[in-house]
Design a protein around this motif. Structure first.
Motif: not given
Ligand code: ZN
Length: 473
Positions: A39-44, A60-62, A68-70
Motif C-alpha cells: 500500500r501507498c504510505p501516503e494515500c493507502g 507505482a499506484h495500482d 490527490d496522492c502527494a
Molecule cells: Zn498514494
C-alpha cells in the motif's frame, strides 16, 4: 511513483535499500505470485513494485488510483534527486528514509536523515515545483518546531526562495562531474568584508558536512546580505546561507571591526561637531562682543555728537546774544550820531543865524557911517567916468544894499552886473565872483583888504573924504 511502500507483514519498505530496510529482497515484492498487498504510505491505495528502463526500482499506484496522492504526480527527475540525496546521506553513515510522513501528518519529508542514535534528524526536500515563500517558510518552521533540521534543494535556476530558508541549488551530473552544489554554501572574506558563494562542492560532500555539523545554517547579518557570486560576477541577496562556524566568527569579527570603525567615525564626527559648535559659539561670542563694542562706540559717538550740538547751540545762542548786543550798540551809536548830527546842524544853523545877524548889524553900522549925500557922491564917482568916457549909464540896484551882494549895492550896465558898491567888510564871502568892488577911499579899501577875504586888485577906491565937507554945508 514512490520509493516507499507499506508491506503487510514487514511494514514500511524502501526500494532504494538493498534489503528494502526490512531484511527482504526485491524479488520478494517484485512480480511475485500471488501478489504482495503493498500500500501507498501516503494515500493507502494499493501499489506494486516496478523497475524502470534505467533499472530504477520504485512503487507505482495500482489502477483506480486517487488523484490527490502527494507521490502520484512526481516526476522521474524528482525521484532521481531524492535517490541521490538518500544515497549521499547513507554515504555519510546516517539513516535515510524516503517519503516519510509525520504520525500526526504535520510534515512529510522527501528524505529524512537520522543519526544512528536517533537524536538528530534532518529533512531533505527536493523542491521542483513552484512554492510560495510563505508556504516554504511555514513548512520549514513546522520542521524546526519538531526539532528537525531541513534543507530545501532546487535542481533548477528558478527558485526565488533560495536564501530565505535553509536551501541549496544543485546541478545534475555533467562532463564527468557528479551532483554539485552551486548556490547556498558561502565563505566570509574578511578583506573584502563580504560573503562569497563557494565554488561548486560535490553534493555528497556537502550533505556529509551538514550532517556532521561542519556546515550549519547561518542567518547573515543584515549588513552582509549582498552575497558575491564569482561565476556570475554579481551580488544576490541572501538571508540564510550554509557555512562553517569559523566563517561566522570571521563575519562577527568583521562586524565588530566595522562597528569599531563606525564608532571611531561617530566619535570623530561627534568631536568635529563639538569643535564646529565650539567654533560657532566662539564666532557668535565674537560677533556679540563686536556688536557690543560697536554699540558702545555708537553710543559714545552719539554722546559726542550731542555734546557738540549742545556746544554749538550754546555758541550759536552766545553769537545771537552778541549780535543782539552789537546791533543794540550800533543802534545807540547811530542814534547818538544822529543826535550829534542834529545838534551840529542846529548849532550850525544858530551860528549861521548869529553870523547873519552880526553881518546885518555890521552892515547897518557900515552904512550908518555915510550920509545920503556921501552915498550919492560915491555912486556918482562910479557912474560919471562911465558916462563920460563910454557913454554908458550905470544902474544901481533900487533895492539898495542886500545880503546877496555882501550888503553892497549891485551895479548894472545894460543889465549885466558891473560891480558891487561898498560891500560890508564882514560879509565879503558873499560877494559874487570876479566883478570889482567900489569904495570911497583908501581907508575903506584898507578895511576890506585887511579882512583877507578879497584880492586887493578887485578893490577900486576914490579920493572921497571920510567926513562930509563942511564947506558944502
Ligand atoms: Zn498514494
Amino acid at each position: 511513483m514512490a520509493f516507499a511502500a507499506i508491506h503487510p507483514e514487514a511494514g514500511r519498505i524502501d526500494a532504494t535499500l538493498p534489503d528494502l530496510g526490512r531484511g527482504l529482497t526485491w524479488d520478494q515484492v517484485h512480480k511475485t505470485r500471488p501478489r504482495v498487498a503493498l500500500r501507498c504510505p501516503e494515500c493507502g491505495h494499493g501499489v506494486h513494485a516496478k523497475v524502470s528502463a534505467r533499472k530504477l526500482r520504485y512503487f507505482a499506484h495500482d489502477p483506480g488510483r486517487p488523484t490527490d496522492c502527494a507521490w502520484l504526480n512526481e516526476s522521474l527527475e524528482h525521484h532521481l534527486l531524492k535517490l541521490e540525496l538518500a544515497t549521499a546521506i547513507r554515504a555519510a553513515d546516517w539513516h535515510a528514509e524516503l517519503e516519510v510522513r509525520a504520525p500526526d501528518g504535520t510534515w512529510r519529508a522527501d528524505v529524512l536523515a537520522s543519526s544512528h542514535d536517533g537524536t538528530q534528524r534532518v529533512a531533505w526536500e527536493a523542491q521542483l515545483s513552484p512554492i510560495t515563500n510563505e508556504d516554504i517558510q511555514e513548512r520549514t518552521e513546522r520542521y524546526w518546531a519538531e526539532g528537525i533540521g531541513v534543507c530545501w534543494v532546487s535542481p533548477g535556476g528558478k527558485a526565488p526562495w533560495i536564501g530565505s530558508v535553509p536551501s541549496i541549488r544543485v546541478q545534475e551530473p555533467h562532463d564527468d562531474q557528479p551532483w554539485t552544489v552551486v548556490d547556498g554554501p558561502a565563505a566570509f572574506h574578511f578583506e573584502h568584508g563580504t560573503w562569497i558563494v563557494i565554488d561548486a562542492p560535490q553534493l555528497t560532500a556537502f550533505i556529509g558536512w551538514v550532517l556532521h555539523e561542519q556546515t550549519i545554517v547561518h542567518r547573515v547579518r543584515s549588513r552582509y546580505r549582498r552575497i558575491w557570486y564569482p561565476t556570475s560576477e554579481g551580488y544576490r541577496r541572501r538571508n540564510l546561507i550554509w557555512t562553517t562556524s569559523r566563517h561566522i566568527d570571521t563575519e562577527t569579527r568583521h562586524e565588530a571591526m566595522r562597528q569599531r570603525q563606525e564608532e571611531r567615525k561617530r566619535q570623530r564626527e561627534k568631536q568635529e561637531r563639538r569643535a564646529e559648535q565650539q567654533r560657532q559659539a566662539e564666532a557668535e561670542a565674537r560677533r556679540i562682543e563686536e556688536e557690543r563694542q560697536r554699540e558702545v562706540q555708537r553710543q559714545e559717538q552719539e554722546r559726542q555728537r550731542k555734546i557738540r550740538e549742545a556746544e554749538m547751540a550754546v555758541r550759536w545762542e552766545e553769537q545771537q546774544r552778541q549780535r543782539a548786543i552789537e546791533a543794540e550798540q550800533a543802534r545807540r551809536r547811530r542814534e547818538a550820531e544822529e543826535r550829534q548830527r542834529q545838534e551840529q546842524a542846529r548849532a550850525a544853523e544858530e551860528q549861521r543865524l548869529w553870523q547873519e545877524q552880526r553881518e546885518h548889524q555890521m552892515a547897518v553900522q557900515w552904512w550908518a557911517e555915510l550920509s545920503h549925500t556921501q552915498i550919492q557922491e560915491l555912486q556918482d564917482a562910479v557912474a560919471e567916468p562911465l558916462w563920460k568916457k563910454q557913454a554908458t549909464r550905470a544902474e544901481f540896484d533900487t533895492q539898495g544894499a542886500s545880503a546877496d551882494n555882501a550888503y553892497g549895492i549891485a551895479i548894472y550896465i545894460r543889465r549885466r552886473l558891473h560891480g558891487i558898491l561898498r560891500p560890508s567888510p564882514a560879509s565879503l564871502h558873499r560877494l559874487p565872483a570876479v566883478v570889482p568892488v567900489f569904495v570911497r577911499n583908501a581907508r575903506e579899501a584898507h578895511d576890506l583888504i585887511n579882512t583877507g577875504n578879497i584880492e586887493p586888485a578887485r578893490v577900486v577906491h576914490f579920493n572921497l573924504p571920510d567926513h562930509e565937507q563942511m564947506s558944502l554945508m
